[in-house]
Scaffold this active site. Sequence first.
Site, PDB file in Angstrom:
ATOM      1  N   SER A 151       0.841  -1.196   0.000  1.00  0.00           N
ATOM      2  CA  SER A 151       0.000   0.000   0.000  1.00  0.00           C
ATOM      3  C   SER A 151       0.888   1.263   0.000  1.00  0.00           C
ATOM      4  O   SER A 151       1.646   1.452  -0.944  1.00  0.00           O
ATOM      5  CB  SER A 151      -0.960  -0.058   1.201  1.00  0.00           C
ATOM      6  OG  SER A 151      -2.005   0.868   1.039  1.00  0.00           O
ATOM      7  N   ASP A 227     -10.052  -5.756  -3.044  1.00  0.00           N
ATOM      8  CA  ASP A 227      -9.427  -4.736  -2.192  1.00  0.00           C
ATOM      9  C   ASP A 227     -10.352  -3.522  -2.136  1.00  0.00           C
ATOM     10  O   ASP A 227     -10.719  -2.956  -3.170  1.00  0.00           O
ATOM     11  CB  ASP A 227      -8.073  -4.363  -2.803  1.00  0.00           C
ATOM     12  CG  ASP A 227      -7.246  -3.452  -1.927  1.00  0.00           C
ATOM     13  OD1 ASP A 227      -7.813  -2.560  -1.265  1.00  0.00           O
ATOM     14  OD2 ASP A 227      -6.010  -3.619  -1.932  1.00  0.00           O
ATOM     15  N   HIS A 260      -7.281  -6.120   1.165  1.00  0.00           N
ATOM     16  CA  HIS A 260      -6.101  -5.277   1.400  1.00  0.00           C
ATOM     17  C   HIS A 260      -5.299  -5.733   2.624  1.00  0.00           C
ATOM     18  O   HIS A 260      -4.340  -5.067   3.018  1.00  0.00           O
ATOM     19  CB  HIS A 260      -6.578  -3.828   1.605  1.00  0.00           C
ATOM     20  CG  HIS A 260      -5.535  -2.777   1.374  1.00  0.00           C
ATOM     21  ND1 HIS A 260      -4.976  -2.521   0.145  1.00  0.00           N
ATOM     22  CD2 HIS A 260      -4.943  -1.889   2.221  1.00  0.00           C
ATOM     23  CE1 HIS A 260      -4.099  -1.534   0.238  1.00  0.00           C
ATOM     24  NE2 HIS A 260      -4.044  -1.138   1.490  1.00  0.00           N
TER      25      HIS A 260
END
EC number: 3.1.2.12
Lengths: 282, 282
Positions: A151, A227, A260
Amino acid sequence: MKRLEHRASFGGWQQVWTHASTTLNCPMNLGLYLPPAALAGQACPVLYWLSGLTCTEQNFITKAGAQQFAAQHGLILVAPDTSPRGDGVANDAAYDLGQGAGFYLNATQAPWAPHFRMEDYVVHELPQVVSALLAEQGHQATARRGIFGHSMGGHGALTLALRHPGVYHSVSAFSPIVAPSQVPWGEKAFAAYLGEDRSAWLAHDAVALIANATERLPLLVDQGDADEFLQGQLKPELLQAACQQAGHPLTLRLQPGYDHSYYFIASFMAEHIAHHAAALNA
Amino acid sequence: MKRLEHRASFGGWQQVWTHASTTLNCPMNLGLYLPPAALAGQACPVLYWLSGLTCTEQNFITKAGAQQFAAQHGLILVAPDTSPRGDGVANDAAYDLGQGAGFYLNATQAPWAPHFRMEDYVVHELPQVVSALLAEQGHQATARRGIFGHSMGGHGALTLALRHPGVYHSVSAFSPIVAPSQVPWGEKAFAAYLGEDRSAWLAHDAVALIANATERLPLLVDQGDADEFLQGQLKPELLQAACQQAGHPLTLRLQPGYDHSYYFIASFMAEHIAHHAAALNA
């Protein structure tokens, strides 16, 4: 430098150290995994992990399941914290700015500039700290380094590798923010850390950097298609388009059903570590 | 029954559910891992994990790295919480009594008896809940069950397998409390839950149960030799002596350098899952 944790893990040691960072002007924690090969006296490559928003050095070392594969391939793993921290360090109440949200760049704006220099910390100071920690324990690293992250840390891995050609010999990312200049997380952080002039942002934007990269280091990127941040913040299609246009080698995999979380990261950790090991042990 | 989490993990799903337990008279969370084989329509054995003091259903599912191996061997993993919880449930300020410290038995003493019935919950109610959760999602379990755990949960796995012959087809433990009647953790909890009459304790003490076991289910036990609780609370040598005397099959491995943490558990998870799979898939 003080050792906070020292735990046997897959035949090696998972340690946590704290040191006084001269770049960030605050104490910083880092995770250091020493694989069995390092303990046996072999010089090992170092693979750096950069975590995402809100994380500390703990998330990766407790939840990613990376030690198993680092042990197999003889890689040293280093996982720094995601920002400077402490009472004397600027902060913001939001989770996506300030402490826990360093974005792996050197801030130029008040009140962030005095401490928020994560690019210099990761690229310059951290390798020296790691060398010292290894030497103190009688171990050694090779000259080869890899970098990966998740991320915000995926953004960090891609941009630091692209901005410092020759420094990293392998790079990969899980659900990275590939175009921070074009998404809310990046726009907010870059405006705060770098100012309102958007032209300065492009130097820290992987999609923008790809066009002029002087080195074509192959990118491995995994992205879950479930995600929750895929459409709004991550936009891997922008990285794919930039790599196609520039002829930059990219393996982008959309993983069906994955979100995620670290469950996603752990599921593909074996393949990422193998990707790095192939380059770093070459 | 309500689903709280649903995350792709190693080709399967790691879920967290909450349900109203009729045995414990409170809501209970549990982790449920569905391996790829279950998703493909195959009936899979169920392997139960019992966690240690202070844990919830989260510790195992986030830190043990078990999903990877459950996926390989086609095992369903179930990880319940370690005690009843909630405002209406008795508690104690100490970490080793009350909520988070159920010790996998049915309490007979006030104020614990109304809720603290973890043995009935794990052995009787939980398998029904799991069957219902599987059926609701179109999956199914085989009749074979295994059980393993850590520390207080290692005590739980050993004693529940020994007390319920024929119910579990495989058992293993990481750093278990093997003789709770003889160590401070067990003495405190058993006095509170079962009363001061020590003869009642022996029915929940693995070392005491081994002598009269009617089934000789092989035990796999791993123990770190740098475990901070080894001498004072765990005493695996007592289990070894009891098994030798009774002729009970035991593989006890003292793992050099390892402590009491999930880093230790993760390091030997592959071998424990393989041990269970060999019995459960037979």
